[in-house]
Design a protein around this motif. Structure first.
Motif, PDB file in Angstrom:
ATOM      1  N   ARG A 183       0.757  -1.228   0.000  1.00 40.91           N
ATOM      2  CA  ARG A 183       0.137  -0.157   0.086  1.00 40.91           C
ATOM      3  C   ARG A 183       0.801   1.323  -0.089  1.00 40.91           C
ATOM      4  NH1 ARG A 183      -4.075   0.545  -2.152  1.00 40.91           N
ATOM      5  NH2 ARG A 183      -5.065   2.096  -0.658  1.00 40.91           N
ATOM      6  N   GLU A 184       1.852   1.248   0.700  1.00 36.45           N
ATOM      7  CA  GLU A 184       2.803   2.411   0.788  1.00 36.45           C
ATOM      8  C   GLU A 184       3.337   2.643  -0.571  1.00 36.45           C
ATOM      9  OE1 GLU A 184       5.670   1.114   3.838  1.00 36.45           O
ATOM     10  OE2 GLU A 184       4.236   1.961   5.345  1.00 36.45           O
ATOM     11  N   LEU A 185       3.524   1.685  -1.418  1.00 35.64           N
ATOM     12  CA  LEU A 185       4.234   1.687  -2.754  1.00 35.64           C
ATOM     13  C   LEU A 185       3.018   2.088  -3.671  1.00 35.64           C
ATOM     14  CD1 LEU A 185       6.598  -1.183  -2.882  1.00 35.64           C
ATOM     15  CD2 LEU A 185       7.264   1.183  -2.844  1.00 35.64           C
ATOM     16  N   GLY A 186       1.863   2.094  -3.307  1.00 40.83           N
ATOM     17  CA  GLY A 186       0.777   2.431  -4.082  1.00 40.83           C
ATOM     18  C   GLY A 186      -0.090   1.481  -4.779  1.00 40.83           C
ATOM     19  N   PHE A 187       0.221   0.135  -4.402  1.00 34.80           N
ATOM     20  CA  PHE A 187      -0.602  -0.924  -5.290  1.00 34.80           C
ATOM     21  C   PHE A 187      -2.091  -0.779  -4.577  1.00 34.80           C
ATOM     22  CE2 PHE A 187       3.742  -2.386  -5.436  1.00 34.80           C
ATOM     23  CZ  PHE A 187       3.681  -3.056  -7.019  1.00 34.80           C
ATOM     24  N   GLU A 188      -2.753  -1.106  -5.829  1.00 31.75           N
ATOM     25  CA  GLU A 188      -4.331  -1.134  -5.466  1.00 31.75           C
ATOM     26  C   GLU A 188      -4.433  -2.470  -4.714  1.00 31.75           C
ATOM     27  OE1 GLU A 188      -6.509   1.095  -6.009  1.00 31.75           O
ATOM     28  OE2 GLU A 188      -5.006   2.461  -6.736  1.00 31.75           O
ATOM     29  N   VAL A 189      -5.851  -2.453  -3.927  1.00 30.75           N
ATOM     30  CA  VAL A 189      -6.042  -3.643  -3.178  1.00 30.75           C
ATOM     31  C   VAL A 189      -6.177  -5.139  -4.123  1.00 30.75           C
ATOM     32  CG1 VAL A 189      -8.065  -4.611  -1.879  1.00 30.75           C
ATOM     33  CG2 VAL A 189      -7.244  -2.365  -1.222  1.00 30.75           C
ATOM     34  N   ASP A 190      -6.810  -4.860  -5.203  1.00 37.52           N
ATOM     35  CA  ASP A 190      -6.677  -6.003  -6.167  1.00 37.52           C
ATOM     36  C   ASP A 190      -5.351  -6.581  -6.744  1.00 37.52           C
ATOM     37  OD1 ASP A 190      -9.532  -6.177  -6.019  1.00 37.52           O
ATOM     38  OD2 ASP A 190      -9.625  -4.769  -7.937  1.00 37.52           O
ATOM     39  N   ASP A 191      -4.754  -5.790  -6.806  1.00 37.10           N
ATOM     40  CA  ASP A 191      -3.113  -6.144  -7.247  1.00 37.10           C
ATOM     41  C   ASP A 191      -2.620  -6.726  -6.056  1.00 37.10           C
ATOM     42  OD1 ASP A 191      -3.364  -5.433  -9.682  1.00 37.10           O
ATOM     43  OD2 ASP A 191      -2.483  -3.576  -9.220  1.00 37.10           O
ATOM     44  N   ILE A 192      -2.767  -6.337  -4.737  1.00 38.20           N
ATOM     45  CA  ILE A 192      -2.003  -6.784  -3.449  1.00 38.20           C
ATOM     46  C   ILE A 192      -2.709  -8.238  -3.388  1.00 38.20           C
ATOM     47  CG2 ILE A 192      -1.975  -6.647  -0.995  1.00 38.20           C
ATOM     48  CD1 ILE A 192      -2.138  -3.622  -1.509  1.00 38.20           C
ATOM     49  N   ARG A 193      -4.191  -8.235  -3.590  1.00 40.51           N
ATOM     50  CA  ARG A 193      -4.812  -9.675  -3.434  1.00 40.51           C
ATOM     51  C   ARG A 193      -4.045 -10.677  -4.434  1.00 40.51           C
ATOM     52  NH1 ARG A 193      -9.511  -8.274  -3.522  1.00 40.51           N
ATOM     53  NH2 ARG A 193     -10.149  -8.423  -1.513  1.00 40.51           N
ATOM     54  N   ALA A 194      -3.842 -10.352  -5.637  1.00 37.24           N
ATOM     55  CA  ALA A 194      -3.384 -11.316  -6.792  1.00 37.24           C
ATOM     56  C   ALA A 194      -1.773 -11.415  -6.226  1.00 37.24           C
ATOM     57  CB  ALA A 194      -3.194 -10.506  -8.043  1.00 37.24           C
ATOM     58  N   LEU A 235      -0.388 -11.447  -3.278  1.00 37.48           N
ATOM     59  CA  LEU A 235      -0.522 -12.500  -2.023  1.00 37.48           C
ATOM     60  C   LEU A 235      -1.139 -13.796  -2.661  1.00 37.48           C
ATOM     61  CD1 LEU A 235      -2.544 -10.172   0.721  1.00 37.48           C
ATOM     62  CD2 LEU A 235      -0.160 -11.102   1.024  1.00 37.48           C
ATOM     63  N   ASN A 236      -1.839 -14.031  -3.379  1.00 38.36           N
ATOM     64  CA  ASN A 236      -2.205 -15.259  -3.987  1.00 38.36           C
ATOM     65  C   ASN A 236      -1.163 -16.148  -4.406  1.00 38.36           C
ATOM     66  OD1 ASN A 236      -4.727 -15.258  -3.202  1.00 38.36           O
ATOM     67  ND2 ASN A 236      -5.747 -14.503  -5.041  1.00 38.36           N
ATOM     68  N   MET A 237      -0.306 -15.126  -5.343  1.00 39.46           N
ATOM     69  CA  MET A 237       1.020 -15.852  -5.844  1.00 39.46           C
ATOM     70  C   MET A 237       1.942 -16.582  -4.612  1.00 39.46           C
ATOM     71  SD  MET A 237       2.156 -13.300  -8.736  1.00 39.46           S
ATOM     72  CE  MET A 237       0.832 -11.974  -9.045  1.00 39.46           C
TER      73      MET A 237
END
Length: 140
Positions: A56-67, A69-71
């Motif tokens: 989030r500090e790097l500006g990633f959106e929630v959906d990208d973070i979810r993806a 994390l899934n990886m």
């Protein structure tokens, strides 16, 4: 280790309401509860929240973070998707930088043209009132 949500907040530097929100949207698994109904967390949740906070500090959106994390559940898989997500995010950051540079340029021009006289002659007020006086395309 089984820690409270307050301790999890302290260790991860993520506020309690945000932790609850991340549980609600599925970024963080729902925590098991004690007989008294208190959430209990382990080191894996501290690590996961640190990952989320940093992303989030790097500006990633929630959906990208979810993806992303899934990886992490398939560590031997190709990181092509992670690379793609990061490249797309970089392109968006570069677009925003370009937009901010145009905004900066326009503000600098407006300030430079201001004669520090009366409001009725103020170039800043006139430019804000009439977008056609702007010299650069700017959006924020």
């Amino acid at each position: 280790m089984h820690i409270s949500i307050g301790e999890l907040s302290k260790r991860s530097q993520v506020k309690v309401p945000t932790i609850r929100y991340y549980e609600q949207i599925g970024l963080l698994p729902s925590a098991p509860r004690t007989d008294g109904g208190q959430r209990r967390y382990a080191q894996t949740e501290v690590d996961r929240l640190n990952f989320i906070r940093h992303a989030r500090e790097l500006g990633f959106e929630v959906d990208d973070i979810r993806a992303l994390l899934n990886m992490t559940s398939t560590p031997q898989a190709s990181c092509h998707q992670a690379d793609s997500i990061a490249r797309n995010h970089l392109a968006e950051v570069e677009r925003r930088i370009s937009s901010l540079m145009a905004l900066k340029s326009e503000l600098q021009r407006m300030i430079a043209e201001c004669g520090n006289g009366r409001v009725c002659d103020c170039q800043i007020i006139e430019a804000l009132a009439d977008h056609s006086q702007c010299h650069t395309a700017h959006t924020h």
